[in-house]
Write a protein that holds these residues in place. Sequence first.
Motif, PDB file in Angstrom:
ATOM      1  N   LEU A   1       0.859  -1.184   0.000  1.00 41.45           N
ATOM      2  CA  LEU A   1       0.000   0.000   0.000  1.00 41.45           C
ATOM      3  C   LEU A   1       0.892   1.229   0.000  1.00 41.45           C
ATOM      4  O   LEU A   1       1.797   1.356   0.825  1.00 41.45           O
ATOM      5  CB  LEU A   1      -0.911   0.022   1.232  1.00 41.45           C
ATOM      6  CG  LEU A   1      -1.762   1.287   1.411  1.00 41.45           C
ATOM      7  CD1 LEU A   1      -2.745   1.440   0.254  1.00 41.45           C
ATOM      8  CD2 LEU A   1      -2.495   1.255   2.744  1.00 41.45           C
ATOM      9  N   GLU A   2       0.612   2.161  -0.940  1.00 34.89           N
ATOM     10  CA  GLU A   2       1.415   3.373  -1.068  1.00 34.89           C
ATOM     11  C   GLU A   2       0.474   4.568  -1.231  1.00 34.89           C
ATOM     12  O   GLU A   2      -0.477   4.519  -2.018  1.00 34.89           O
ATOM     13  CB  GLU A   2       2.340   3.265  -2.280  1.00 34.89           C
ATOM     14  CG  GLU A   2       3.327   4.398  -2.426  1.00 34.89           C
ATOM     15  CD  GLU A   2       4.282   4.191  -3.594  1.00 34.89           C
ATOM     16  OE1 GLU A   2       5.236   4.973  -3.739  1.00 34.89           O
ATOM     17  OE2 GLU A   2       4.053   3.241  -4.369  1.00 34.89           O
ATOM     18  N   ILE A   3       0.725   5.632  -0.461  1.00 32.87           N
ATOM     19  CA  ILE A   3      -0.068   6.850  -0.572  1.00 32.87           C
ATOM     20  C   ILE A   3       0.877   8.038  -0.684  1.00 32.87           C
ATOM     21  O   ILE A   3       2.025   7.990  -0.218  1.00 32.87           O
ATOM     22  CB  ILE A   3      -1.017   7.045   0.630  1.00 32.87           C
ATOM     23  CG1 ILE A   3      -0.224   7.087   1.945  1.00 32.87           C
ATOM     24  CG2 ILE A   3      -2.066   5.950   0.669  1.00 32.87           C
ATOM     25  CD1 ILE A   3      -1.084   7.403   3.162  1.00 32.87           C
ATOM     26  N   GLY A   4       0.400   9.120  -1.337  1.00 30.93           N
ATOM     27  CA  GLY A   4       1.255  10.273  -1.523  1.00 30.93           C
ATOM     28  C   GLY A   4       0.468  11.536  -1.788  1.00 30.93           C
ATOM     29  O   GLY A   4      -0.770  11.567  -1.700  1.00 30.93           O
ATOM     30  N   LYS A   5       1.193  12.582  -2.122  1.00 30.52           N
ATOM     31  CA  LYS A   5       0.578  13.863  -2.431  1.00 30.52           C
ATOM     32  C   LYS A   5      -0.340  13.740  -3.645  1.00 30.52           C
ATOM     33  O   LYS A   5      -0.286  12.761  -4.390  1.00 30.52           O
ATOM     34  CB  LYS A   5       1.660  14.909  -2.714  1.00 30.52           C
ATOM     35  CG  LYS A   5       2.504  15.293  -1.495  1.00 30.52           C
ATOM     36  CD  LYS A   5       3.539  16.352  -1.863  1.00 30.52           C
ATOM     37  CE  LYS A   5       2.886  17.661  -2.291  1.00 30.52           C
ATOM     38  NZ  LYS A   5       3.892  18.704  -2.608  1.00 30.52           N
ATOM     39  N   PHE A   6      -1.176  14.736  -3.831  1.00 29.83           N
ATOM     40  CA  PHE A   6      -2.087  14.840  -4.976  1.00 29.83           C
ATOM     41  C   PHE A   6      -3.083  13.675  -5.005  1.00 29.83           C
ATOM     42  O   PHE A   6      -3.451  13.187  -6.071  1.00 29.83           O
ATOM     43  CB  PHE A   6      -1.313  14.899  -6.297  1.00 29.83           C
ATOM     44  CG  PHE A   6      -0.116  15.812  -6.266  1.00 29.83           C
ATOM     45  CD1 PHE A   6      -0.260  17.149  -5.903  1.00 29.83           C
ATOM     46  CD2 PHE A   6       1.157  15.339  -6.566  1.00 29.83           C
ATOM     47  CE1 PHE A   6       0.844  18.000  -5.866  1.00 29.83           C
ATOM     48  CE2 PHE A   6       2.261  16.175  -6.535  1.00 29.83           C
ATOM     49  CZ  PHE A   6       2.105  17.502  -6.173  1.00 29.83           C
ATOM     50  N   ASN A   7      -3.493  13.228  -3.800  1.00 32.04           N
ATOM     51  CA  ASN A   7      -4.465  12.130  -3.679  1.00 32.04           C
ATOM     52  C   ASN A   7      -3.993  10.872  -4.415  1.00 32.04           C
ATOM     53  O   ASN A   7      -4.767  10.197  -5.092  1.00 32.04           O
ATOM     54  CB  ASN A   7      -5.839  12.558  -4.205  1.00 32.04           C
ATOM     55  CG  ASN A   7      -6.445  13.684  -3.399  1.00 32.04           C
ATOM     56  OD1 ASN A   7      -6.313  13.726  -2.175  1.00 32.04           O
ATOM     57  ND2 ASN A   7      -7.107  14.619  -4.078  1.00 32.04           N
ATOM     58  N   THR A   8      -2.706  10.586  -4.274  1.00 33.57           N
ATOM     59  CA  THR A   8      -2.115   9.438  -4.950  1.00 33.57           C
ATOM     60  C   THR A   8      -2.246   8.184  -4.094  1.00 33.57           C
ATOM     61  O   THR A   8      -1.976   8.205  -2.892  1.00 33.57           O
ATOM     62  CB  THR A   8      -0.627   9.692  -5.257  1.00 33.57           C
ATOM     63  OG1 THR A   8      -0.524  10.826  -6.123  1.00 33.57           O
ATOM     64  CG2 THR A   8       0.014   8.490  -5.925  1.00 33.57           C
ATOM     65  N   LEU A   9      -2.676   7.108  -4.733  1.00 33.72           N
ATOM     66  CA  LEU A   9      -2.831   5.823  -4.055  1.00 33.72           C
ATOM     67  C   LEU A   9      -2.392   4.717  -5.001  1.00 33.72           C
ATOM     68  O   LEU A   9      -2.748   4.720  -6.181  1.00 33.72           O
ATOM     69  CB  LEU A   9      -4.289   5.601  -3.650  1.00 33.72           C
ATOM     70  CG  LEU A   9      -4.669   4.201  -3.147  1.00 33.72           C
ATOM     71  CD1 LEU A   9      -4.045   3.945  -1.783  1.00 33.72           C
ATOM     72  CD2 LEU A   9      -6.184   4.046  -3.081  1.00 33.72           C
ATOM     73  N   ARG A  10      -1.605   3.773  -4.483  1.00 30.80           N
ATOM     74  CA  ARG A  10      -1.257   2.570  -5.240  1.00 30.80           C
ATOM     75  C   ARG A  10      -1.334   1.369  -4.321  1.00 30.80           C
ATOM     76  O   ARG A  10      -0.772   1.378  -3.216  1.00 30.80           O
ATOM     77  CB  ARG A  10       0.150   2.655  -5.832  1.00 30.80           C
ATOM     78  CG  ARG A  10       0.525   1.401  -6.641  1.00 30.80           C
ATOM     79  CD  ARG A  10       1.910   1.513  -7.251  1.00 30.80           C
ATOM     80  NE  ARG A  10       2.177   0.412  -8.153  1.00 30.80           N
ATOM     81  CZ  ARG A  10       3.121  -0.524  -7.971  1.00 30.80           C
ATOM     82  NH1 ARG A  10       3.904  -0.482  -6.894  1.00 30.80           N
ATOM     83  NH2 ARG A  10       3.293  -1.495  -8.837  1.00 30.80           N
ATOM     84  N   THR A  11      -2.048   0.355  -4.761  1.00 30.59           N
ATOM     85  CA  THR A  11      -2.077  -0.916  -4.045  1.00 30.59           C
ATOM     86  C   THR A  11      -1.587  -2.005  -4.980  1.00 30.59           C
ATOM     87  O   THR A  11      -1.842  -1.977  -6.188  1.00 30.59           O
ATOM     88  CB  THR A  11      -3.490  -1.262  -3.554  1.00 30.59           C
ATOM     89  OG1 THR A  11      -4.360  -1.395  -4.684  1.00 30.59           O
ATOM     90  CG2 THR A  11      -4.021  -0.179  -2.637  1.00 30.59           C
TER      91      THR A  11
ATOM     92  N   VAL B   1       4.628   7.536   0.760  1.00 30.27           N
ATOM     93  CA  VAL B   1       5.050   6.567   1.768  1.00 30.27           C
ATOM     94  C   VAL B   1       4.307   5.266   1.506  1.00 30.27           C
ATOM     95  O   VAL B   1       3.200   5.253   0.949  1.00 30.27           O
ATOM     96  CB  VAL B   1       4.752   7.063   3.202  1.00 30.27           C
ATOM     97  CG1 VAL B   1       5.590   8.281   3.531  1.00 30.27           C
ATOM     98  CG2 VAL B   1       3.265   7.363   3.379  1.00 30.27           C
ATOM     99  N   GLY B   2       4.948   4.148   1.900  1.00 30.82           N
ATOM    100  CA  GLY B   2       4.326   2.862   1.636  1.00 30.82           C
ATOM    101  C   GLY B   2       4.723   1.806   2.644  1.00 30.82           C
ATOM    102  O   GLY B   2       5.680   1.969   3.418  1.00 30.82           O
ATOM    103  N   ILE B   3       3.972   0.722   2.626  1.00 32.47           N
ATOM    104  CA  ILE B   3       4.259  -0.425   3.483  1.00 32.47           C
ATOM    105  C   ILE B   3       4.035  -1.693   2.679  1.00 32.47           C
ATOM    106  O   ILE B   3       3.083  -1.792   1.902  1.00 32.47           O
ATOM    107  CB  ILE B   3       3.382  -0.407   4.755  1.00 32.47           C
ATOM    108  CG1 ILE B   3       3.742  -1.592   5.662  1.00 32.47           C
ATOM    109  CG2 ILE B   3       1.900  -0.393   4.409  1.00 32.47           C
ATOM    110  CD1 ILE B   3       3.081  -1.521   7.030  1.00 32.47           C
TER     111      ILE B   3
END
Length: 741
Positions: free
Chosen positions: A234-244, A735-737
Amino acid sequence: MRINFILFTLFITKIITAQNITGIVTDSNEYPLEGVYVYNNNSAKHAHTKANGMFTLEESKAGDSIEVGMLGFHKKVIILTQTDVDAGLTIQLESKTMQLDQVVITRGLNAMHHIAKLDLHTSPVNSSQEVLRKIPGLIIGQHAGGGKAEQLFLRGFDIDHGTDINLSVDGMPVNMVSHAHGQGYSDFHFVIPETIAIIDFGKGPYNAERGDFATAGYAAFITKDRLENSSVNLEIGKFNTLRTLGMFNLMDKSSDQNAYVAFEYIATDGPFESPQNFNRINLMAKYSAFLKGNDKLAITASHLDSRWDASGQIPMREVLNGNITRFGAIDDTEGGTTSRSNLNIEYSRFIDDNTSFKSNVFYSRYGFELYSNFTFFLEDPINGDQIKQKEDRDIFGFNASIKNNFQWNSIETTVTSGIGLRHDIIDDVELSHTLNRKTTLEYLQLGDINQSNLFAYVNADFELGNFTIAPALRLDYFKFMYEDQLTETYSLQAEQKAIVSPKLNFLYHPTQNIQWFLKTGIGFHSNDTRVVVKKEGEKILPRAYGADFGFIYKPAPQLVVNSALWYLFSEQEFVYVGDAGIVEPSGKSQRFGVDLGLRYQLNKWLYADIDATYSHARSIDEIKGEDYIPLAPDFTLAGGFSLNDFKGFSGGLRYRFIDDRPANEDNSIVADGYFVTDFNVNYKFKSITLGLSIENLFDTEWNEAQFATETRLFNEPLPVDEIHFTPGTPFNLKVGIIYTF
């Protein structure tokens, strides 16, 4: 049981072929290892293991010293016994962290393959853009935040979206012929980056296996057959960024068969004032198995679905006068959707010790819809100039090759012969004038395309001591058909064309530490079917003539240097401009330059790499001063430092640079260069990995995509010709985990 069967087969083979030693190399789980380098220090003979881990090493006897090594594994040195010679070897290699001292410079044309594998391991990727950047000298630019295919630059080419580089995944083509947006359009986003195991690449038109579009070079990506572990990310960031990301091993560790599935979801609004509303879903499943000890089967299925909004390319004048910001828009109704579903079946068979067969059959279902506005109100001062490009496509094809090793007049000879077919059925290829993505004002182009490419090639490698001579010949046949749906009566336009592409390469390999090479060859790229039928088959398969002279040198265990001087001449051609629906002539051109790459292992956990390219690109038929090739880069630089397994920490600092370059033919308009730095760091404890990544670490103001375009705004009386650009990503922290199990 499978190992015993293979050893029995090897024993029978040994009786027939005296003075050869045979064996199989596996990892600690008894999974066969492909590409292991086996070297006899006494006879200087060498071999590589096949996909089933088997090898045959000639002129070997009891007492000889054998080195067995592969990137990512501890090297083994074995003193042969008579039992080894008579019964064959079973060798297990223990895994270790990849380091430069494990790299062996091989005799093959793709000797840089091992360097690419090391680069991929030392600096892992988590985006399709990062995968493409693993090709030394390749610079990319994104127009729509991950929606459209990237713009590519290599060896003095503005390749657009793929016109002069051949891209494939597991033998399945990426380049789209006769595409609604542009010839060779290569959307790589259907690949989940963490599934890539190998990157095989080459620059120039020197490889007979690579045909259409392989002028500036090729890149063949190979996905993993198995996963070491399952994981969720799971990764999140600026500009409402999300990656799973989820990658799941479906079988216990086995030497005979493996299966896994992978899932990726990405969403972001981007840094733009009008949100991108971008999202993409990727699914992939792969099954691989060894059959009867010698045969291998792999089945891969995948699906991509993506949609986005875009702010488009904005005029520099509006930013300078303060009417909009760098992340503003003139027409924020641009955007699109795309989808791709793939089925790929690979089958390989080892007929005997000296003969192997390799094949794949593929099918792709592809959809594309894109809305753009490049000129604003230049053509239509009332409604604006928005265009729609759309198509629906089915791709069928196969590749098959036979590789045979034998002695010809005491000369070690390898002959590889191959055939293949690609057939595209493209329905409703559309270019239309639209308003606000809702209303179609006028159809500019609308038709159906059928395009076939049947090809065959043969390549021979003759080893003469330290020299290898490799002549090759490729034959391509094309059939182009186009039905124009805008005509009142049925009319099918058809043309056919064939082209022969010879290659001749020389390698000199005096020691394991150096390879000199001279590569020569002719390549080509096909033109859009709509060009072919309009020009009645004339100048529709323009050739490219190339030559490379250089070396790969390992002066020390911790250092590898590679360099090449190169030249490429391109014939005149006619080009279909997908954004305008017209055909434009493109004159003869020549490019020459130098590539330089360095890899240095500072210590066991710190690795450095750098790739620099200089290119001189000019049109031949134009007068001096007006012969610049728009957007052709003359100097690029990329590299960084990678940290691996240092007290649980890993990460890297990556940079890329492209110099100022001409945006038009007389260099009166210049596309600004940039230097951008990215950073990432990870910390692993037990089965948890915490990560932080920063794009554009120093918040550089840079323009990712740039074009010299004539446009007119709604309130302007006259058009203006100047730079229009898509801004590069500003400082972006994520940031991610990762949980591994």
